[in-house]
Design a protein around this motif. Structure first.
Motif, PDB file in Angstrom:
ATOM      1  N   ASP A 161       0.797  -1.494  -0.099  1.00 16.62           N
ATOM      2  CA  ASP A 161      -0.104   0.239   0.282  1.00 16.62           C
ATOM      3  C   ASP A 161       0.634   1.516   0.246  1.00 16.62           C
ATOM      4  O   ASP A 161       0.826   2.273  -1.028  1.00 16.62           O
ATOM      5  N   TRP A 162       1.794   0.819   0.429  1.00 19.05           N
ATOM      6  CA  TRP A 162       2.874   2.211   0.575  1.00 19.05           C
ATOM      7  C   TRP A 162       4.453   1.828   0.505  1.00 19.05           C
ATOM      8  O   TRP A 162       4.453   0.694   0.723  1.00 19.05           O
ATOM      9  N   ILE A 163       5.096   2.315  -0.671  1.00 19.00           N
ATOM     10  CA  ILE A 163       6.421   1.987  -0.384  1.00 19.00           C
ATOM     11  C   ILE A 163       6.855   3.108   0.089  1.00 19.00           C
ATOM     12  O   ILE A 163       7.637   4.246  -0.767  1.00 19.00           O
ATOM     13  N   PRO A 164       8.107   2.438   0.469  1.00 19.68           N
ATOM     14  CA  PRO A 164       9.340   3.517   0.787  1.00 19.68           C
ATOM     15  C   PRO A 164      10.794   3.879   0.284  1.00 19.68           C
ATOM     16  O   PRO A 164      10.794   2.358  -0.746  1.00 19.68           O
ATOM     17  N   VAL A 165      10.782   4.982  -0.526  1.00 19.31           N
ATOM     18  CA  VAL A 165      11.732   4.812  -1.134  1.00 19.31           C
ATOM     19  C   VAL A 165      13.312   5.424  -1.009  1.00 19.31           C
ATOM     20  O   VAL A 165      13.393   6.657  -0.319  1.00 19.31           O
ATOM     21  N   LEU A 166      13.925   4.925  -0.692  1.00 16.23           N
ATOM     22  CA  LEU A 166      15.844   5.191  -0.040  1.00 16.23           C
ATOM     23  C   LEU A 166      16.263   6.631  -1.377  1.00 16.23           C
ATOM     24  O   LEU A 166      16.290   5.672  -2.626  1.00 16.23           O
ATOM     25  N   ALA A 167      16.212   7.301  -1.536  1.00 15.86           N
ATOM     26  CA  ALA A 167      16.861   8.302  -2.158  1.00 15.86           C
ATOM     27  C   ALA A 167      18.122  10.148  -1.363  1.00 15.86           C
ATOM     28  O   ALA A 167      17.953   9.591  -0.272  1.00 15.86           O
ATOM     29  N   ARG A 168      18.108   9.867  -1.798  1.00 12.20           N
ATOM     30  CA  ARG A 168      19.339  11.077  -1.817  1.00 12.20           C
ATOM     31  C   ARG A 168      19.013  12.233  -1.591  1.00 12.20           C
ATOM     32  O   ARG A 168      18.887  12.540  -3.076  1.00 12.20           O
ATOM     33  N   ALA A 169      18.949  13.728  -0.608  1.00 11.32           N
ATOM     34  CA  ALA A 169      18.302  14.803  -1.302  1.00 11.32           C
ATOM     35  C   ALA A 169      19.417  16.167  -1.888  1.00 11.32           C
ATOM     36  O   ALA A 169      20.298  15.458  -1.536  1.00 11.32           O
ATOM     37  N   GLU A 170      19.185  16.931  -1.711  1.00 11.16           N
ATOM     38  CA  GLU A 170      20.210  18.287  -2.049  1.00 11.16           C
ATOM     39  C   GLU A 170      21.440  17.769  -1.422  1.00 11.16           C
ATOM     40  O   GLU A 170      22.869  18.343  -1.881  1.00 11.16           O
ATOM     41  N   ASP A 171      21.509  18.230  -0.387  1.00  9.24           N
ATOM     42  CA  ASP A 171      22.015  17.759   0.635  1.00  9.24           C
ATOM     43  C   ASP A 171      23.259  15.781   0.426  1.00  9.24           C
ATOM     44  O   ASP A 171      24.350  15.771   1.217  1.00  9.24           O
ATOM     45  N   ASP A 172      22.686  15.375  -0.443  1.00 10.36           N
ATOM     46  CA  ASP A 172      22.764  14.520  -0.660  1.00 10.36           C
ATOM     47  C   ASP A 172      22.580  13.208   1.028  1.00 10.36           C
ATOM     48  O   ASP A 172      23.906  12.127   0.229  1.00 10.36           O
ATOM     49  N   GLU A 173      22.242  13.514   1.822  1.00 11.50           N
ATOM     50  CA  GLU A 173      22.427  13.098   2.346  1.00 11.50           C
ATOM     51  C   GLU A 173      20.513  12.054   2.431  1.00 11.50           C
ATOM     52  O   GLU A 173      19.945  12.345   1.731  1.00 11.50           O
ATOM     53  N   LEU A 174      20.608  10.433   2.868  1.00 13.99           N
ATOM     54  CA  LEU A 174      19.839   9.193   2.809  1.00 13.99           C
ATOM     55  C   LEU A 174      18.281   9.859   3.393  1.00 13.99           C
ATOM     56  O   LEU A 174      18.892  10.766   4.069  1.00 13.99           O
ATOM     57  N   HIS A 175      17.822   9.657   2.759  1.00 11.06           N
ATOM     58  CA  HIS A 175      16.148  10.596   3.733  1.00 11.06           C
ATOM     59  C   HIS A 175      15.140   8.440   2.670  1.00 11.06           C
ATOM     60  O   HIS A 175      15.262   7.970   1.789  1.00 11.06           O
ATOM     61  N   VAL A 176      13.863   8.667   3.343  1.00 11.87           N
ATOM     62  CA  VAL A 176      13.661   7.646   3.174  1.00 11.87           C
ATOM     63  C   VAL A 176      11.548   8.305   2.745  1.00 11.87           C
ATOM     64  O   VAL A 176      11.599   9.625   3.796  1.00 11.87           O
ATOM     65  N   ALA A 177      11.136   8.181   1.585  1.00 13.63           N
ATOM     66  CA  ALA A 177      10.368   9.279   1.531  1.00 13.63           C
ATOM     67  C   ALA A 177       9.143   7.857   1.607  1.00 13.63           C
ATOM     68  O   ALA A 177       9.101   6.777   0.210  1.00 13.63           O
ATOM     69  N   TYR A 178       8.299   7.989   1.681  1.00 17.94           N
ATOM     70  CA  TYR A 178       6.282   7.085   2.005  1.00 17.94           C
ATOM     71  C   TYR A 178       5.825   7.573   0.737  1.00 17.94           C
ATOM     72  O   TYR A 178       4.925   8.447   0.848  1.00 17.94           O
ATOM     73  N   VAL A 179       5.434   6.606  -0.459  1.00 17.22           N
ATOM     74  CA  VAL A 179       4.939   6.829  -1.494  1.00 17.22           C
ATOM     75  C   VAL A 179       4.094   5.812  -1.789  1.00 17.22           C
ATOM     76  O   VAL A 179       3.961   4.555  -1.333  1.00 17.22           O
ATOM     77  N   PRO A 180       2.635   6.107  -1.699  1.00 18.49           N
ATOM     78  CA  PRO A 180       1.351   5.366  -1.579  1.00 18.49           C
ATOM     79  C   PRO A 180       1.760   4.859  -3.298  1.00 18.49           C
ATOM     80  O   PRO A 180       2.071   5.183  -4.351  1.00 18.49           O
ATOM     81  N   ARG A 181       1.172   3.639  -3.129  1.00 13.08           N
ATOM     82  CA  ARG A 181       1.549   2.926  -4.700  1.00 13.08           C
ATOM     83  C   ARG A 181       0.999   3.068  -5.801  1.00 13.08           C
ATOM     84  O   ARG A 181       1.774   2.565  -6.907  1.00 13.08           O
ATOM     85  N   ASP A 182      -0.333   3.863  -5.556  1.00 13.63           N
ATOM     86  CA  ASP A 182      -1.131   4.199  -6.774  1.00 13.63           C
ATOM     87  C   ASP A 182      -0.017   6.075  -7.171  1.00 13.63           C
ATOM     88  O   ASP A 182      -1.106   6.286  -8.147  1.00 13.63           O
ATOM     89  N   ALA A 183       0.471   6.294  -6.433  1.00  8.91           N
ATOM     90  CA  ALA A 183       0.654   7.930  -6.847  1.00  8.91           C
ATOM     91  C   ALA A 183       1.751   8.082  -8.104  1.00  8.91           C
ATOM     92  O   ALA A 183       2.177   6.472  -8.835  1.00  8.91           O
ATOM     93  N   PRO A 184       0.804   9.111  -8.437  1.00  5.60           N
ATOM     94  CA  PRO A 184       0.829   9.641 -10.391  1.00  5.60           C
ATOM     95  C   PRO A 184       2.799   9.350 -10.583  1.00  5.60           C
ATOM     96  O   PRO A 184       3.183   9.866  -9.695  1.00  5.60           O
ATOM     97  N   GLY A 185       3.191   8.731 -11.631  1.00  6.59           N
ATOM     98  CA  GLY A 185       4.781   8.514 -11.885  1.00  6.59           C
ATOM     99  C   GLY A 185       5.468   7.301 -11.097  1.00  6.59           C
ATOM    100  O   GLY A 185       6.883   6.914 -11.495  1.00  6.59           O
ATOM    101  N   LEU A 186       5.000   6.722 -10.586  1.00  5.79           N
ATOM    102  CA  LEU A 186       5.458   5.410  -9.999  1.00  5.79           C
ATOM    103  C   LEU A 186       4.728   3.679 -10.733  1.00  5.79           C
ATOM    104  O   LEU A 186       3.314   3.570 -10.595  1.00  5.79           O
ATOM    105  N   THR A 187       5.971   3.513 -11.181  1.00  8.55           N
ATOM    106  CA  THR A 187       5.354   2.213 -12.055  1.00  8.55           C
ATOM    107  C   THR A 187       6.505   1.165 -11.489  1.00  8.55           C
ATOM    108  O   THR A 187       7.704   0.881 -10.843  1.00  8.55           O
TER     109      THR A 187
END
Length: 394
Positions: A161-187
């Protein structure tokens, strides 16, 4: 979705044992047909098992690491693929617990208690190494973010239902974004074709300018600024899966030898189960499995002890104990699942019996991270007192 709310550790183990018994019946057919276990994953959610680590203050059972490891061992003894699917779920529930604001915890713990599932979009292919994360979290003028990248080995994402995405922000630090499975642009693409763990749907996640509100982003990099159990808990669950696969393979090998194998003519016995050389080999394999189970329990207890007073020393002890359990369980799973054919005989190799699924699951799962580096850290710790690194894989 609604889900039962499990009250305590004892109930959690009772529910896990019942589900493992139910899931075992169809495990071989699901693997052979690569039939994704959607109904089984829904039952996991409805049972309340996926919410057992929610803190008591938020309505959960807040079970300990010992119980959580046993849940995964039981499930993996029945189906090595099915047990792998919720591993990341618990990892990212833990991230909310450690790095979420009070409002984020309130929201996401309510989601989990309602039976909603976290997947993962963590690993990437073609980068320099596993921690070379290139997915970007780019801020927008209104304070929200946009996610762009491609993830692989995204176990659980297809069922999430939610997909946690590991990503780097502008400061290059790691963050986790919790994205709904049906979010636009997510496949989510079901393109996993591994020889083992065939029904985990560990495929690809594509993120094409996925919008993310600011309150769905957590600063995961802060997890590693002090003593932490993030890696120890994640690896404990991997060790439990390996241990469960080994136990399941040994149980099936014994059943096959008792009911289907013929004795070697030189043994002078009426049945294969009376062959002294087979008895010896089963004893050796049982010792391996029992040792893995004991190391798993000891590691879980060490994690639980560290939680009550987390320091650099207690975190190191937990990581080393888990590393020992994982290294031993990985070897045991591959050895026992391979020895199944040695003790059962030629008939066991028939593709129609699908007994090779235990070895395929073991061999595939144990590739997650190399045991040789865990043994290195154990050696450094024992010989020189060097604490293991805080990179989340120990």
């Amino acid at each position: 979705m609604t889900a039962h709310v499990i009250a305590d550790d004892a109930e959690a183990l009772t529910v896990a044992a019942a589900l493992a018994k139910e899931f075992r019946a169809g495990a071989s057919a699901r693997d052979a047909e690569r039939r994704l276990p959607r109904a089984e994953v829904d039952k996991l959610s409805a049972s309340g098992l996926l919410a057992v680590t929610v803190p008591a203050a938020h309505g959960g059972a807040d079970v300990g690491a010992l119980t959580l490891a046993e849940i995964f061992r039981l499930l993996a003894s029945a189906d090595g693929s099915l047990a792998q699917i919720p591993q990341s779920h618990f990892v990212y529930v833990n991230v909310v617990r450690r790095q979420g604001t009070e409002e984020q915890r309130k929201f996401f713990f309510a989601e989990v208690l309602a039976g909603r599932r976290f997947g993962n979009a963590q690993s990437e292919a073609g980068t320099r190494h596993v921690q070379d994360i290139r997915t970007r979290l780019t801020p927008r003028p209104d304070g929200s973010y946009v996610l762009t990248g491609v993830k692989h080995y995204a176990t659980g994402a297809l069922f999430a239902d939610w997909i946690p995405v590991l990503a780097r922000a502008e400061d290059d630090e790691l963050h986790v974004a919790y994205v709904p499975r049906d979010a636009p642009g997510l496949t989510v693409i079901d393109d996993w074709d591994g020889m083992g763990q065939r029904t985990t749907a560990s495929g690809t996640v594509r993120l094409d300018a996925v919008p993310v509100p600011a309150d769905r982003v957590l600063p995961h990099h802060l997890t590693f600024h002090g003593p932490q159990l993030h890696g120890a808990v994640a690896q404990l669950l991997h060790a439990a899966i390996d241990t469960g696969i080994a136990g399941g393979a040994l149980t099936e090998a014994a059943a096959f030898v008792r009911t289907k194998s013929r004795p070697w003519f030189e043994s002078g016995t009426e049945t294969a189960a009376e062959d002294p050389l087979l008895i010896q080999r089963f004893g050796e394999l049982a010792l391996r499995v029992r040792a893995s189970e004991a190391l798993l329990r000891e590691a879980a207890r060490t994690v639980d002890a560290a939680r009550t007073g987390l320091t650099d020393d207690s975190a190191a002890e937990a990581s080393i104990a888990v590393a020992a359990a994982k290294a031993h369980a990985a070897d045991t799973a591959v050895e026992v699942a391979g020895a199944l054919f040695e003790v059962a005989g030629t008939r066991a190799a028939l593709d129609s019996l699908n007994l090779h699924r235990h070895w395929r699951d073991a061999r595939t799962h144990t590739l997650h991270d190399p045991a040789r580096w865990k043994i290195q850290h154990i050696g450094r710790y024992v010989l020189n007192g060097t604490r293991p690194p805080r990179h989340g894989l120990l």
